[in-house]
Structures are given as structure tokens and as C-alpha cells.
Design an enzyme around this catalytic site. Structure first.
Site, PDB file in Angstrom:
ATOM      1  N   ASN A  10       0.879  -1.168   0.000  1.00  0.00           N
ATOM      2  CA  ASN A  10       0.000   0.000   0.000  1.00  0.00           C
ATOM      3  C   ASN A  10       0.916   1.217   0.000  1.00  0.00           C
ATOM      4  O   ASN A  10       1.478   1.576   1.029  1.00  0.00           O
ATOM      5  CB  ASN A  10      -0.883  -0.032   1.265  1.00  0.00           C
ATOM      6  CG  ASN A  10      -1.700   1.242   1.424  1.00  0.00           C
ATOM      7  OD1 ASN A  10      -1.742   2.081   0.516  1.00  0.00           O
ATOM      8  ND2 ASN A  10      -2.351   1.384   2.570  1.00  0.00           N
ATOM      9  N   LYS A  12       0.233   4.203  -0.286  1.00  0.00           N
ATOM     10  CA  LYS A  12      -0.381   5.421   0.283  1.00  0.00           C
ATOM     11  C   LYS A  12      -0.079   6.601  -0.660  1.00  0.00           C
ATOM     12  O   LYS A  12       0.009   6.407  -1.865  1.00  0.00           O
ATOM     13  CB  LYS A  12       0.099   5.652   1.710  1.00  0.00           C
ATOM     14  CG  LYS A  12      -0.161   4.407   2.580  1.00  0.00           C
ATOM     15  CD  LYS A  12      -0.042   4.639   4.040  1.00  0.00           C
ATOM     16  CE  LYS A  12      -0.298   3.311   4.759  1.00  0.00           C
ATOM     17  NZ  LYS A  12      -0.333   3.453   6.212  1.00  0.00           N
ATOM     18  N   HIS A  96      -9.794   1.254   4.522  1.00  0.00           N
ATOM     19  CA  HIS A  96      -8.543   1.434   5.271  1.00  0.00           C
ATOM     20  C   HIS A  96      -8.819   2.382   6.440  1.00  0.00           C
ATOM     21  O   HIS A  96      -9.602   3.325   6.317  1.00  0.00           O
ATOM     22  CB  HIS A  96      -7.468   2.008   4.348  1.00  0.00           C
ATOM     23  CG  HIS A  96      -6.115   1.999   4.982  1.00  0.00           C
ATOM     24  ND1 HIS A  96      -5.728   2.951   5.896  1.00  0.00           N
ATOM     25  CD2 HIS A  96      -5.082   1.129   4.874  1.00  0.00           C
ATOM     26  CE1 HIS A  96      -4.501   2.664   6.315  1.00  0.00           C
ATOM     27  NE2 HIS A  96      -4.090   1.556   5.709  1.00  0.00           N
ATOM     28  N   GLU A  98      -7.199   4.759   7.606  1.00  0.00           N
ATOM     29  CA  GLU A  98      -6.952   6.183   7.327  1.00  0.00           C
ATOM     30  C   GLU A  98      -8.163   6.796   6.628  1.00  0.00           C
ATOM     31  O   GLU A  98      -8.495   7.956   6.848  1.00  0.00           O
ATOM     32  CB  GLU A  98      -5.660   6.343   6.504  1.00  0.00           C
ATOM     33  CG  GLU A  98      -4.439   6.106   7.378  1.00  0.00           C
ATOM     34  CD  GLU A  98      -3.197   5.624   6.651  1.00  0.00           C
ATOM     35  OE1 GLU A  98      -3.140   5.704   5.410  1.00  0.00           O
ATOM     36  OE2 GLU A  98      -2.276   5.141   7.347  1.00  0.00           O
ATOM     37  N   GLU A 168      -6.049  -5.044  10.244  1.00  0.00           N
ATOM     38  CA  GLU A 168      -5.058  -4.001  10.484  1.00  0.00           C
ATOM     39  C   GLU A 168      -5.390  -3.275  11.781  1.00  0.00           C
ATOM     40  O   GLU A 168      -6.191  -2.327  11.776  1.00  0.00           O
ATOM     41  CB  GLU A 168      -5.064  -2.986   9.334  1.00  0.00           C
ATOM     42  CG  GLU A 168      -4.655  -3.568   8.006  1.00  0.00           C
ATOM     43  CD  GLU A 168      -3.964  -2.531   7.138  1.00  0.00           C
ATOM     44  OE1 GLU A 168      -2.846  -2.793   6.700  1.00  0.00           O
ATOM     45  OE2 GLU A 168      -4.527  -1.444   6.924  1.00  0.00           O
ATOM     46  N   GLY A 174       1.768   2.265  10.761  1.00  0.00           N
ATOM     47  CA  GLY A 174       2.702   3.380  10.647  1.00  0.00           C
ATOM     48  C   GLY A 174       3.366   3.752  11.966  1.00  0.00           C
ATOM     49  O   GLY A 174       4.000   4.798  12.080  1.00  0.00           O
ATOM     50  N   SER A 214       2.743  -2.090  10.317  1.00  0.00           N
ATOM     51  CA  SER A 214       4.191  -2.099  10.582  1.00  0.00           C
ATOM     52  C   SER A 214       4.863  -3.434  10.259  1.00  0.00           C
ATOM     53  O   SER A 214       5.806  -3.822  10.935  1.00  0.00           O
ATOM     54  CB  SER A 214       4.482  -1.691  12.035  1.00  0.00           C
ATOM     55  OG  SER A 214       4.031  -0.378  12.272  1.00  0.00           O
TER      56      SER A 214
END
Ligand code: PGA
Length: 255
Positions: A10, A12, A96, A98, A168, A174, A214
Site C-alpha cells: 500500500n 499510500k 482502510h 486512514e 489491520e 505506521g 508495521s
């Protein structure tokens, strides 16, 4: 039933035509030789043309990181599933954390995006996962079940067996704080049980459940040693060719 592991990068909001070219060239030197594992990169929309051209006919699939729930129309700034299909995307990430946190996507909207993706023949990678507060409150299972259930309510049983689920934990994304393999395995096993209760054993056994948060070249081998981890959704470490292909190699080796 043996599920082929899927490692997806991903990217991003990272990349440039120049850096993408270098990264894809390196990946293409290493990844096609790895057997027993599937690999994909999910890239920003403007680079879909570039990756489609570079990766067509290779062992690396590609996809996007978001999709509109609408088929077409006056939705400024949005991209439809049919458009992604035109660029040869196989996968699209939906839900996701985010997107959920920064752009307020609701479970219902994520479910609609999932439906739109499947409607265009794409494979959605449905992200589920709890925040640290939810984990501390003992609600992890409730949260991931709710996120999964919303999709099933809208799309029905058959949809999920054709999708990929990515567990996730939001606190691991992150942050450099990978879930331990026990923590990941526990939630993955729970998700498999929930899927089995919802869609039956046969369909549930087909679903690949990736872990994300991560993942890096050091943590990947122990994660893939767990039986329920069918791959990884990789953010930061997918931007560096050497770390990404070491993760793909770990997934292949664990088969
Ligand atoms: P990370 O991101 O690997 O950088 O934690 C994972 C993701 O957001 O999918």
C-alpha cells in the site's frame, strides 16, 4: 484448503514517476522468481497507467487504494470501480483505517464501496481493525465483527469468499509497533470463526486474511509462521524494494 498468500504493498500517498520506475524495476528483478505467493502493489490513482504498462504480463498484480461507491455521475474528485477496471486493476483497498478516520468513511459506506468494486470485477481488500482504546476496552472482536457484518448485510454470503480481508489494528499502522504474532493469530482465528458462522466453512476457508500494521522484513517471518496469516498489507516497507521482496520471500518460504 491451502490458500495462496497475498502480499500487497500500500504505497499510500507516496511516489513519483521516477521513483516508481526504479522501485518497479527492482521488484521485477526479484519477485517473479518467488513461487507459491501472490504479490500486488496498490498505488495512487495517477500512477495506475504507469504501473499497468510496466506490470502487464508480469507476476505482480496492481490495484488502487480507494474507490467510489457510485457508478458514475456528479461526484467531483471521485474514481469509479469501472475506471479502475479499465486500468487493469485486480485489487482495491476498501475501508482502510486512514479513510475511516481521516475522511469519515462509515461501515455502510465501506460496504457500498466493497459492492461497487465487486460489481466491476475487482477484488476488494476489506480492512478491519480496532483502535488502541477499543483494544484496551476489550472490544477488538466486536469491532472487527461489526465491520465484516456490514459488508455481508449489503452483499450477502457469496461476496466474502471472493474478497480479501486485511486485519489491520489501527494502533500498529505506521507506528513501528507490529502486533505480536500471537495477537495477530488470535484475531485472525476469530475472524475465521466469524466468517464460518456467517457463510459456512467452505466459503470461509477460501478467504485470505492478511495482516497489516508495521510489517517489515524482520517481523514478517514470525508473522507468517502463524497458520491463519494469509499474507500482509504492507505500507512503509513496500516503498523500499529490498524490504518488500524480503517480506514476499518470507511469505513464500512459510508455505
Ligand atoms: P504500515 O501501513 O505497514 O506502514 O504500518 C500498513 C497499512 O496502512 O496498510
Amino acid at each position: 484448503m491451502a490458500r495462496t498468500r497475498l502480499v500487497a504493498g500500500n504505497w499510500k500517498m507516496h511516489g513519483s514517476r521516477e521513483s516508481n520506475r526504479a522501485l518497479l524495476d527492482r521488484l521485477l528483478q526479484e519477485i517473479p522468481g518467488m513461487k507459491g505467493v501472490e504479490c500486488a502493489v496498490c498505488v495512487p490513482f495517477p500512477y495506475l497507467g504507469q504501473v499497468a504498462e510496466r506490470l502487464a504480463g508480469t507476476a505482480i498484480a496492481w490495484g488502487a487504494q480507494n474507490v467510489s461507491e457510485h457508478a458514475q455521475g456528479a461526484y467531483t474528485g471521485e474514481v469509479s470501480a469501472a475506471m479502475l477496471a479499465e486500468f487493469g486493476c485486480r485489487y482495491v483497498i476498501v475501508g482502510h483505517s486512514e479513510r475511516r478516520q481521516l475522511y469519515g468513511e462509515s461501515d455502510a459506506q465501506v460496504a457500498a464501496k466493497f459492492a461497487a468494486a465487486q460489481g466491476a470485477g475487482l477484488v476488494p481488500i476489506l480492512c478491519v481493525g480496532e483502535t488502541l482504546a477499543e483494544r484496551d476496552a476489550g472490544c477488538t472482536e466486536q469491532v472487527v465483527d461489526r465491520q465484516l457484518q456490514q459488508v455481508l448485510n449489503l452483499k450477502g454470503k457469496d461476496s466474502v469468499s471472493k474478497a480479501v480481508v486485511a486485519y489491520e489494528p489501527v494502533w500498529a499502522i505506521g507506528t513501528g509497533k507490529t502486533a505480536t504474532s500471537d495477537q495477530a493469530q488470535e484475531v485472525h482465528a476469530h475472524l475465521r470463526e466469524t466468517l464460518t458462522a456467517l457463510v459456512g466453512r467452505e466459503a470461509a476457508e477460501q478467504v485470505r486474511i492478511q495482516y497489516g500494521g508495521s510489517v517489515n522484513a524482520e517481523t514478517a517471518p514470525r508473522l507468517f509462521a502463524e497458520p491463519e496469516l494469509d499474507g500482509a498489507l504492507v505500507g512503509g516497507a513496500s516503498l523500499e524494494a529490498a524490504s518488500f521482496f524480503r517480506i514476499v520471500a518470507a511469505a513464500a518460504a512459510a508455505v
